[in-house]
Design a protein around this motif. Sequence first.
Motif, PDB file in Angstrom:
ATOM      1  N   LEU A   1       0.836  -1.206   0.000  1.00 27.33           N
ATOM      2  CA  LEU A   1       0.000   0.000   0.000  1.00 27.33           C
ATOM      3  C   LEU A   1       0.869   1.255   0.000  1.00 27.33           C
ATOM      4  CD1 LEU A   1      -2.870  -0.873   2.511  1.00 27.33           C
ATOM      5  CD2 LEU A   1      -3.017  -0.717   0.008  1.00 27.33           C
ATOM      6  N   VAL A   2       1.961   1.232   0.735  1.00 26.53           N
ATOM      7  CA  VAL A   2       2.888   2.370   0.767  1.00 26.53           C
ATOM      8  C   VAL A   2       3.470   2.601  -0.631  1.00 26.53           C
ATOM      9  CG1 VAL A   2       5.160   3.100   1.620  1.00 26.53           C
ATOM     10  CG2 VAL A   2       3.422   2.261   3.219  1.00 26.53           C
ATOM     11  N   ARG A   3       3.942   1.536  -1.270  1.00 24.66           N
ATOM     12  CA  ARG A   3       4.507   1.669  -2.622  1.00 24.66           C
ATOM     13  C   ARG A   3       3.467   2.204  -3.601  1.00 24.66           C
ATOM     14  NH1 ARG A   3       6.100  -3.664  -1.351  1.00 24.66           N
ATOM     15  NH2 ARG A   3       8.206  -3.646  -0.511  1.00 24.66           N
ATOM     16  N   LEU A   4       2.247   1.688  -3.501  1.00 22.19           N
ATOM     17  CA  LEU A   4       1.182   2.114  -4.401  1.00 22.19           C
ATOM     18  C   LEU A   4       0.835   3.580  -4.166  1.00 22.19           C
ATOM     19  CD1 LEU A   4      -0.970   1.659  -6.521  1.00 22.19           C
ATOM     20  CD2 LEU A   4      -2.383   0.527  -4.773  1.00 22.19           C
ATOM     21  N   ARG A   5       0.750   3.991  -2.918  1.00 25.69           N
ATOM     22  CA  ARG A   5       0.423   5.394  -2.637  1.00 25.69           C
ATOM     23  C   ARG A   5       1.515   6.326  -3.157  1.00 25.69           C
ATOM     24  NH1 ARG A   5      -2.521   9.125  -3.373  1.00 25.69           N
ATOM     25  NH2 ARG A   5      -2.579  10.828  -1.879  1.00 25.69           N
TER      26      ARG A   5
ATOM     27  N   SER B   1       3.431   5.791  -5.677  1.00 25.13           N
ATOM     28  CA  SER B   1       3.306   5.769  -7.140  1.00 25.13           C
ATOM     29  C   SER B   1       2.138   6.612  -7.609  1.00 25.13           C
ATOM     30  CB  SER B   1       3.164   4.325  -7.629  1.00 25.13           C
ATOM     31  OG  SER B   1       4.295   3.571  -7.258  1.00 25.13           O
ATOM     32  N   GLN B   2       1.030   6.608  -6.853  1.00 27.78           N
ATOM     33  CA  GLN B   2      -0.093   7.488  -7.187  1.00 27.78           C
ATOM     34  C   GLN B   2       0.333   8.942  -7.103  1.00 27.78           C
ATOM     35  OE1 GLN B   2      -2.939   6.245  -4.216  1.00 27.78           O
ATOM     36  NE2 GLN B   2      -3.977   4.831  -5.619  1.00 27.78           N
ATOM     37  N   LEU B   3       1.016   9.297  -6.031  1.00 26.79           N
ATOM     38  CA  LEU B   3       1.443  10.683  -5.838  1.00 26.79           C
ATOM     39  C   LEU B   3       2.417  11.130  -6.922  1.00 26.79           C
ATOM     40  CD1 LEU B   3       1.919  10.574  -1.979  1.00 26.79           C
ATOM     41  CD2 LEU B   3       0.137  11.836  -3.220  1.00 26.79           C
ATOM     42  N   ASN B   4       3.236  10.224  -7.397  1.00 31.30           N
ATOM     43  CA  ASN B   4       4.228  10.547  -8.422  1.00 31.30           C
ATOM     44  C   ASN B   4       3.680  10.406  -9.836  1.00 31.30           C
ATOM     45  OD1 ASN B   4       6.423  11.177  -6.723  1.00 31.30           O
ATOM     46  ND2 ASN B   4       6.749   9.001  -6.331  1.00 31.30           N
ATOM     47  N   ALA B   5       2.438   9.946  -9.969  1.00 33.01           N
ATOM     48  CA  ALA B   5       1.787   9.756 -11.267  1.00 33.01           C
ATOM     49  C   ALA B   5       2.575   8.810 -12.169  1.00 33.01           C
ATOM     50  CB  ALA B   5       1.542  11.096 -11.960  1.00 33.01           C
ATOM     51  N   SER B   6       3.094   7.754 -11.580  1.00 34.32           N
ATOM     52  CA  SER B   6       3.825   6.738 -12.340  1.00 34.32           C
ATOM     53  C   SER B   6       2.863   5.606 -12.695  1.00 34.32           C
ATOM     54  CB  SER B   6       5.009   6.202 -11.527  1.00 34.32           C
ATOM     55  OG  SER B   6       5.653   5.164 -12.231  1.00 34.32           O
ATOM     56  N   SER B   7       2.273   5.683 -13.879  1.00 36.39           N
ATOM     57  CA  SER B   7       1.243   4.708 -14.250  1.00 36.39           C
ATOM     58  C   SER B   7       1.782   3.283 -14.264  1.00 36.39           C
ATOM     59  CB  SER B   7       0.623   5.057 -15.604  1.00 36.39           C
ATOM     60  OG  SER B   7       1.573   4.944 -16.644  1.00 36.39           O
ATOM     61  N   TYR B   8       2.998   3.118 -14.699  1.00 33.15           N
ATOM     62  CA  TYR B   8       3.593   1.780 -14.742  1.00 33.15           C
ATOM     63  C   TYR B   8       3.692   1.198 -13.337  1.00 33.15           C
ATOM     64  CZ  TYR B   8       6.791  -1.972 -16.050  1.00 33.15           C
ATOM     65  OH  TYR B   8       7.362  -3.192 -16.259  1.00 33.15           O
TER      66      TYR B   8
ATOM     67  N   GLU C   1       3.517   9.688   2.466  1.00 29.49           N
ATOM     68  CA  GLU C   1       3.244  10.975   1.826  1.00 29.49           C
ATOM     69  C   GLU C   1       4.279  12.018   2.229  1.00 29.49           C
ATOM     70  OE1 GLU C   1      -0.838  12.097   2.420  1.00 29.49           O
ATOM     71  OE2 GLU C   1      -1.543  10.522   1.048  1.00 29.49           O
ATOM     72  N   THR C   2       4.691  12.002   3.479  1.00 27.08           N
ATOM     73  CA  THR C   2       5.712  12.947   3.930  1.00 27.08           C
ATOM     74  C   THR C   2       7.031  12.716   3.193  1.00 27.08           C
ATOM     75  OG1 THR C   2       4.695  13.134   6.102  1.00 27.08           O
ATOM     76  CG2 THR C   2       7.007  13.760   5.943  1.00 27.08           C
ATOM     77  N   VAL C   3       7.401  11.446   3.034  1.00 26.28           N
ATOM     78  CA  VAL C   3       8.644  11.120   2.321  1.00 26.28           C
ATOM     79  C   VAL C   3       8.528  11.507   0.850  1.00 26.28           C
ATOM     80  CG1 VAL C   3      10.107   9.196   1.554  1.00 26.28           C
ATOM     81  CG2 VAL C   3       9.324   9.307   3.926  1.00 26.28           C
TER      82      VAL C   3
ATOM     83  N   ALA D   1      10.871   3.254  10.297  1.00 25.14           N
ATOM     84  CA  ALA D   1      12.088   3.370   9.484  1.00 25.14           C
ATOM     85  C   ALA D   1      11.959   2.544   8.208  1.00 25.14           C
ATOM     86  CB  ALA D   1      13.304   2.934  10.287  1.00 25.14           C
ATOM     87  N   CYS D   2      11.456   1.333   8.337  1.00 20.85           N
ATOM     88  CA  CYS D   2      11.294   0.480   7.149  1.00 20.85           C
ATOM     89  C   CYS D   2      10.272   1.063   6.185  1.00 20.85           C
ATOM     90  CB  CYS D   2      10.894  -0.933   7.558  1.00 20.85           C
ATOM     91  SG  CYS D   2      12.246  -1.834   8.341  1.00 20.85           S
ATOM     92  N   ILE D   3       9.210   1.650   6.707  1.00 20.10           N
ATOM     93  CA  ILE D   3       8.205   2.280   5.836  1.00 20.10           C
ATOM     94  C   ILE D   3       8.807   3.502   5.155  1.00 20.10           C
ATOM     95  CG2 ILE D   3       6.032   3.585   5.899  1.00 20.10           C
ATOM     96  CD1 ILE D   3       5.165   1.379   8.018  1.00 20.10           C
ATOM     97  N   GLY D   4       9.591   4.284   5.887  1.00 19.83           N
ATOM     98  CA  GLY D   4      10.272   5.427   5.272  1.00 19.83           C
ATOM     99  C   GLY D   4      11.210   5.002   4.159  1.00 19.83           C
ATOM    100  N   TRP D   5      11.968   3.929   4.401  1.00 18.64           N
ATOM    101  CA  TRP D   5      12.867   3.416   3.364  1.00 18.64           C
ATOM    102  C   TRP D   5      12.087   2.807   2.199  1.00 18.64           C
ATOM    103  CZ3 TRP D   5      17.509   4.596   2.095  1.00 18.64           C
ATOM    104  CH2 TRP D   5      18.411   5.057   3.052  1.00 18.64           C
ATOM    105  N   THR D   6      10.985   2.137   2.488  1.00 21.96           N
ATOM    106  CA  THR D   6      10.155   1.583   1.408  1.00 21.96           C
ATOM    107  C   THR D   6       9.641   2.701   0.517  1.00 21.96           C
ATOM    108  OG1 THR D   6       9.527  -0.355   2.707  1.00 21.96           O
ATOM    109  CG2 THR D   6       8.023   0.289   0.923  1.00 21.96           C
ATOM    110  N   ALA D   7       9.182   3.790   1.117  1.00 20.27           N
ATOM    111  CA  ALA D   7       8.714   4.931   0.336  1.00 20.27           C
ATOM    112  C   ALA D   7       9.858   5.548  -0.472  1.00 20.27           C
ATOM    113  CB  ALA D   7       8.081   5.977   1.256  1.00 20.27           C
TER     114      ALA D   7
END
Length: 186
Positions: free
Chosen positions: A54-58, A60-67, A111-113, A137-143
């Motif tokens: 979900l973090v990766r998907l969010r 990607s949504q914010l960055n508008a990376s359709s792929y 979103e903050t990252v 920390a892991c979520i921050g690095w995942t983002a």
Amino acid sequence: MNQPQPLSQPLSPLQPRPDLIGLVPRAYAALNTLHTEVLQASREAGPEAGLLTLVRLRCSQLNASSYCVEQYTADARALGESEARLRALAGWRESGDLFTPRERAALALAETVTLTASAAAAGPSGPASSLTPAEAACIGWTATVANAYNRVALASRITSTVPVPAPGAAVLPAQPDSAPVPVPGG
């Protein structure tokens, strides 16, 4: 020293872009190594695969990376994520109880990252105590890694592989057991 000259015309959005992966493969390999390290740390720290997806998907949504949106949506479905939550993810702050306090804290951190100044100025939106420091920390690095992959895909014009249906054609829902589309580093 030669100074860069200003462009006489803006770059066209259709202008070819460099293949970041093909032209500098060692840098991409280093990004993949970082991704592997973050996955290992996440396995040890505890944020589950579904939350990280979900973090990766969010991001990607914010960055508008359709792929990347396509890839991470397929990954989330493969992990059993509901279509209702996938549809609501872009507006998770207004989704009521659809996301747990822990998920909301992770999404706020993502979103903050991703958005840096604008998200940081808005302040936190979920209780930080919902995540352990190691999980955060892991979520921050995942983002961070998801954002890097998004930027590689965008800079290299890696686009969605979803076929465009003909006008008026029925669109079938995704099959939960369909194979995910490979994404750089996904």
